[in-house]
Write a protein that holds these residues in place. Structure first.
Motif, PDB file in Angstrom:
ATOM      1  N   ASN A 133       0.799  -1.224   0.000  1.00 13.18           N
ATOM      2  CA  ASN A 133       0.000   0.000   0.000  1.00 13.18           C
ATOM      3  C   ASN A 133       0.836   1.280   0.000  1.00 13.18           C
ATOM      4  O   ASN A 133       0.291   2.378  -0.004  1.00 13.18           O
ATOM      5  N   LYS A 134       2.152   1.183  -0.022  1.00 18.77           N
ATOM      6  CA  LYS A 134       3.005   2.367   0.066  1.00 18.77           C
ATOM      7  C   LYS A 134       2.985   3.178  -1.226  1.00 18.77           C
ATOM      8  O   LYS A 134       2.768   2.655  -2.315  1.00 18.77           O
ATOM      9  N   GLU A 135       3.256   4.476  -1.073  1.00 18.47           N
ATOM     10  CA  GLU A 135       3.269   5.419  -2.196  1.00 18.47           C
ATOM     11  C   GLU A 135       4.478   6.333  -2.066  1.00 18.47           C
ATOM     12  O   GLU A 135       4.909   6.642  -0.960  1.00 18.47           O
ATOM     13  N   MET A 136       4.985   6.778  -3.213  1.00 16.05           N
ATOM     14  CA  MET A 136       6.093   7.731  -3.222  1.00 16.05           C
ATOM     15  C   MET A 136       6.063   8.528  -4.520  1.00 16.05           C
ATOM     16  O   MET A 136       5.292   8.220  -5.425  1.00 16.05           O
ATOM     17  N   ALA A 137       6.924   9.523  -4.594  1.00 18.71           N
ATOM     18  CA  ALA A 137       7.018  10.352  -5.788  1.00 18.71           C
ATOM     19  C   ALA A 137       8.477  10.468  -6.214  1.00 18.71           C
ATOM     20  O   ALA A 137       9.375  10.480  -5.376  1.00 18.71           O
ATOM     21  N   VAL A 138       8.686  10.546  -7.523  1.00 20.99           N
ATOM     22  CA  VAL A 138      10.014  10.771  -8.095  1.00 20.99           C
ATOM     23  C   VAL A 138       9.871  11.905  -9.099  1.00 20.99           C
ATOM     24  O   VAL A 138       9.004  11.864  -9.973  1.00 20.99           O
ATOM     25  N   THR A 139      10.732  12.909  -8.964  1.00 18.91           N
ATOM     26  CA  THR A 139      10.736  14.022  -9.896  1.00 18.91           C
ATOM     27  C   THR A 139      12.132  14.154 -10.487  1.00 18.91           C
ATOM     28  O   THR A 139      13.121  14.206  -9.752  1.00 18.91           O
ATOM     29  N   PHE A 140      12.197  14.182 -11.806  1.00 22.17           N
ATOM     30  CA  PHE A 140      13.466  14.400 -12.503  1.00 22.17           C
ATOM     31  C   PHE A 140      13.627  15.903 -12.697  1.00 22.17           C
ATOM     32  O   PHE A 140      12.713  16.576 -13.174  1.00 22.17           O
ATOM     33  N   VAL A 141      14.792  16.414 -12.279  1.00 18.20           N
ATOM     34  CA  VAL A 141      15.052  17.853 -12.308  1.00 18.20           C
ATOM     35  C   VAL A 141      16.394  18.123 -12.979  1.00 18.20           C
ATOM     36  O   VAL A 141      17.171  17.203 -13.219  1.00 18.20           O
ATOM     37  N   ASP A 142      16.678  19.394 -13.250  1.00 17.13           N
ATOM     38  CA  ASP A 142      17.998  19.767 -13.762  1.00 17.13           C
ATOM     39  C   ASP A 142      18.870  20.229 -12.589  1.00 17.13           C
ATOM     40  O   ASP A 142      18.417  20.276 -11.444  1.00 17.13           O
ATOM     41  N   ASN A 143      20.123  20.557 -12.878  1.00 23.95           N
ATOM     42  CA  ASN A 143      21.046  20.956 -11.807  1.00 23.95           C
ATOM     43  C   ASN A 143      20.599  22.232 -11.094  1.00 23.95           C
ATOM     44  O   ASN A 143      20.810  22.365  -9.881  1.00 23.95           O
ATOM     45  N   ALA A 144      19.997  23.166 -11.820  1.00 27.82           N
ATOM     46  CA  ALA A 144      19.564  24.410 -11.181  1.00 27.82           C
ATOM     47  C   ALA A 144      18.506  24.124 -10.110  1.00 27.82           C
ATOM     48  O   ALA A 144      18.579  24.632  -8.986  1.00 27.82           O
ATOM     49  N   ARG A 145      17.543  23.272 -10.443  1.00 27.30           N
ATOM     50  CA  ARG A 145      16.492  22.911  -9.486  1.00 27.30           C
ATOM     51  C   ARG A 145      17.067  22.070  -8.340  1.00 27.30           C
ATOM     52  O   ARG A 145      16.699  22.264  -7.178  1.00 27.30           O
ATOM     53  N   SER A 146      17.986  21.171  -8.656  1.00 24.01           N
ATOM     54  CA  SER A 146      18.630  20.357  -7.638  1.00 24.01           C
ATOM     55  C   SER A 146      19.382  21.256  -6.646  1.00 24.01           C
ATOM     56  O   SER A 146      19.337  21.031  -5.434  1.00 24.01           O
ATOM     57  N   LEU A 193      -2.607   4.494   7.985  1.00 26.81           N
ATOM     58  CA  LEU A 193      -3.438   5.667   7.723  1.00 26.81           C
ATOM     59  C   LEU A 193      -2.833   6.556   6.645  1.00 26.81           C
ATOM     60  O   LEU A 193      -3.553   7.211   5.901  1.00 26.81           O
ATOM     61  N   ASP A 194      -1.512   6.607   6.578  1.00 25.32           N
ATOM     62  CA  ASP A 194      -0.845   7.461   5.600  1.00 25.32           C
ATOM     63  C   ASP A 194       0.274   6.675   4.926  1.00 25.32           C
ATOM     64  O   ASP A 194       1.377   6.580   5.467  1.00 25.32           O
ATOM     65  N   PRO A 195       0.008   6.126   3.745  1.00 22.68           N
ATOM     66  CA  PRO A 195       0.988   5.254   3.101  1.00 22.68           C
ATOM     67  C   PRO A 195       2.125   5.984   2.374  1.00 22.68           C
ATOM     68  O   PRO A 195       3.042   5.346   1.886  1.00 22.68           O
ATOM     69  N   PHE A 196       2.107   7.321   2.313  1.00 25.88           N
ATOM     70  CA  PHE A 196       3.137   8.060   1.586  1.00 25.88           C
ATOM     71  C   PHE A 196       4.459   7.979   2.334  1.00 25.88           C
ATOM     72  O   PHE A 196       4.546   8.348   3.502  1.00 25.88           O
ATOM     73  N   ILE A 197       5.509   7.468   1.663  1.00 24.52           N
ATOM     74  CA  ILE A 197       6.798   7.278   2.343  1.00 24.52           C
ATOM     75  C   ILE A 197       7.833   8.353   2.023  1.00 24.52           C
ATOM     76  O   ILE A 197       8.811   8.494   2.740  1.00 24.52           O
ATOM     77  N   GLY A 198       7.634   9.099   0.938  1.00 22.78           N
ATOM     78  CA  GLY A 198       8.593  10.155   0.643  1.00 22.78           C
ATOM     79  C   GLY A 198       8.716  10.440  -0.834  1.00 22.78           C
ATOM     80  O   GLY A 198       7.948   9.936  -1.655  1.00 22.78           O
ATOM     81  N   GLU A 199       9.716  11.271  -1.145  1.00 17.95           N
ATOM     82  CA  GLU A 199       9.919  11.635  -2.541  1.00 17.95           C
ATOM     83  C   GLU A 199      11.396  11.779  -2.855  1.00 17.95           C
ATOM     84  O   GLU A 199      12.206  12.077  -1.991  1.00 17.95           O
ATOM     85  N   LEU A 200      11.695  11.554  -4.119  1.00 19.21           N
ATOM     86  CA  LEU A 200      13.057  11.692  -4.632  1.00 19.21           C
ATOM     87  C   LEU A 200      13.076  12.758  -5.706  1.00 19.21           C
ATOM     88  O   LEU A 200      12.133  12.884  -6.492  1.00 19.21           O
ATOM     89  N   PHE A 201      14.173  13.495  -5.745  1.00 20.99           N
ATOM     90  CA  PHE A 201      14.443  14.438  -6.825  1.00 20.99           C
ATOM     91  C   PHE A 201      15.767  14.006  -7.433  1.00 20.99           C
ATOM     92  O   PHE A 201      16.800  14.041  -6.748  1.00 20.99           O
ATOM     93  N   ILE A 202      15.740  13.591  -8.682  1.00 18.15           N
ATOM     94  CA  ILE A 202      16.937  13.092  -9.352  1.00 18.15           C
ATOM     95  C   ILE A 202      17.373  14.099 -10.406  1.00 18.15           C
ATOM     96  O   ILE A 202      16.600  14.463 -11.289  1.00 18.15           O
ATOM     97  N   SER A 203      18.627  14.537 -10.316  1.00 15.59           N
ATOM     98  CA  SER A 203      19.177  15.485 -11.284  1.00 15.59           C
ATOM     99  C   SER A 203      19.622  14.739 -12.544  1.00 15.59           C
ATOM    100  O   SER A 203      20.529  13.902 -12.487  1.00 15.59           O
ATOM    101  N   ILE A 204      19.013  15.088 -13.666  1.00 13.40           N
ATOM    102  CA  ILE A 204      19.400  14.439 -14.920  1.00 13.40           C
ATOM    103  C   ILE A 204      20.797  14.874 -15.353  1.00 13.40           C
ATOM    104  O   ILE A 204      21.513  14.110 -15.995  1.00 13.40           O
ATOM    105  N   ASP A 205      21.184  16.087 -14.990  1.00 12.11           N
ATOM    106  CA  ASP A 205      22.523  16.580 -15.330  1.00 12.11           C
ATOM    107  C   ASP A 205      23.585  15.788 -14.572  1.00 12.11           C
ATOM    108  O   ASP A 205      24.592  15.351 -15.145  1.00 12.11           O
ATOM    109  N   LYS A 206      23.370  15.608 -13.268  1.00 11.09           N
ATOM    110  CA  LYS A 206      24.318  14.841 -12.454  1.00 11.09           C
ATOM    111  C   LYS A 206      24.352  13.380 -12.893  1.00 11.09           C
ATOM    112  O   LYS A 206      25.413  12.755 -12.908  1.00 11.09           O
TER     113      LYS A 206
END
Length: 162
Positions: free
Chosen positions: A36-49, A93-106
């Motif tokens: 039941n767990k949930e998470m988010a992954v966002t791909f970003v550039d170096n400026a956003r990272s 009650l709250d299955p959200f475990i976290g989020e990742l931000f991955i830099s495509i530049d790195k």
């Protein structure tokens, strides 16, 4: 496990997005994470990272992956003040475990630096971040050995070898 994937850059190849979904499902099964767990992954550039690293880690430079672990807070729920809520119930009650931000530049820089494929680098960053949001760390030599050992085990079993 449900994973919300977002590409803020519009540059991540479809095969990397699909691989990210699959490697996370594999890693979740590997560590026996409840379904039941949930998470988010966002791909970003170096400026956003860089912005995120400064905001969350007070570090003034871009980084490869930022892991934000989420732990439910019992104050978010309407229970009597004196009620002690078991950790298992909070997690249910709250299955959200976290989020990742991955830099495509790195990711591209590091794949070239380490002499392995972009697929391997994205897989490494994904599993590394995933383990962080599931309570693993590498502050001490013992923690590092455990986390990196598990990380390599998952990647090898999945087929993303060096």
């Amino acid at each position: 496990m449900y994973v919300e994937l977002t590409d803020e850059t519009g540059k991540v190849p479809k095969k990397i997005i699909e691989q990210t979904q699959k490697v996370l499902a594999f890693a979740a099964d590997f560590i026996k994470l409840p379904e039941n767990k949930e998470m988010a992954v966002t791909f970003v550039d170096n400026a956003r990272s860089h912005e995120l690293n400064l905001q969350y880690r007070d570090t003034d430079r871009p980084t490869d992956v930022i892991s934000l672990e989420y732990k439910p807070d019992e104050e978010e729920y309407f229970f009597d003040e004196d009620t002690e809520i078991p950790e298992e119930l909070l997690e249910e009650l709250d299955p959200f475990i976290g989020e990742l931000f991955i830099s495509i530049d790195k990711a591209a820089e590091q794949a070239a630096d380490y002499g392995h494929s972009l697929e391997r680098e994205y897989g490494w960053l994904t599993v590394h971040g995933f383990l962080h949001i599931n309570g693993y760390d590498h502050y001490t030599p013992e923690e590092e050995k455990e986390m990196f050992g598990l990380q390599e085990e998952i990647l090898s079993a999945y087929g993303l070898t060096r």
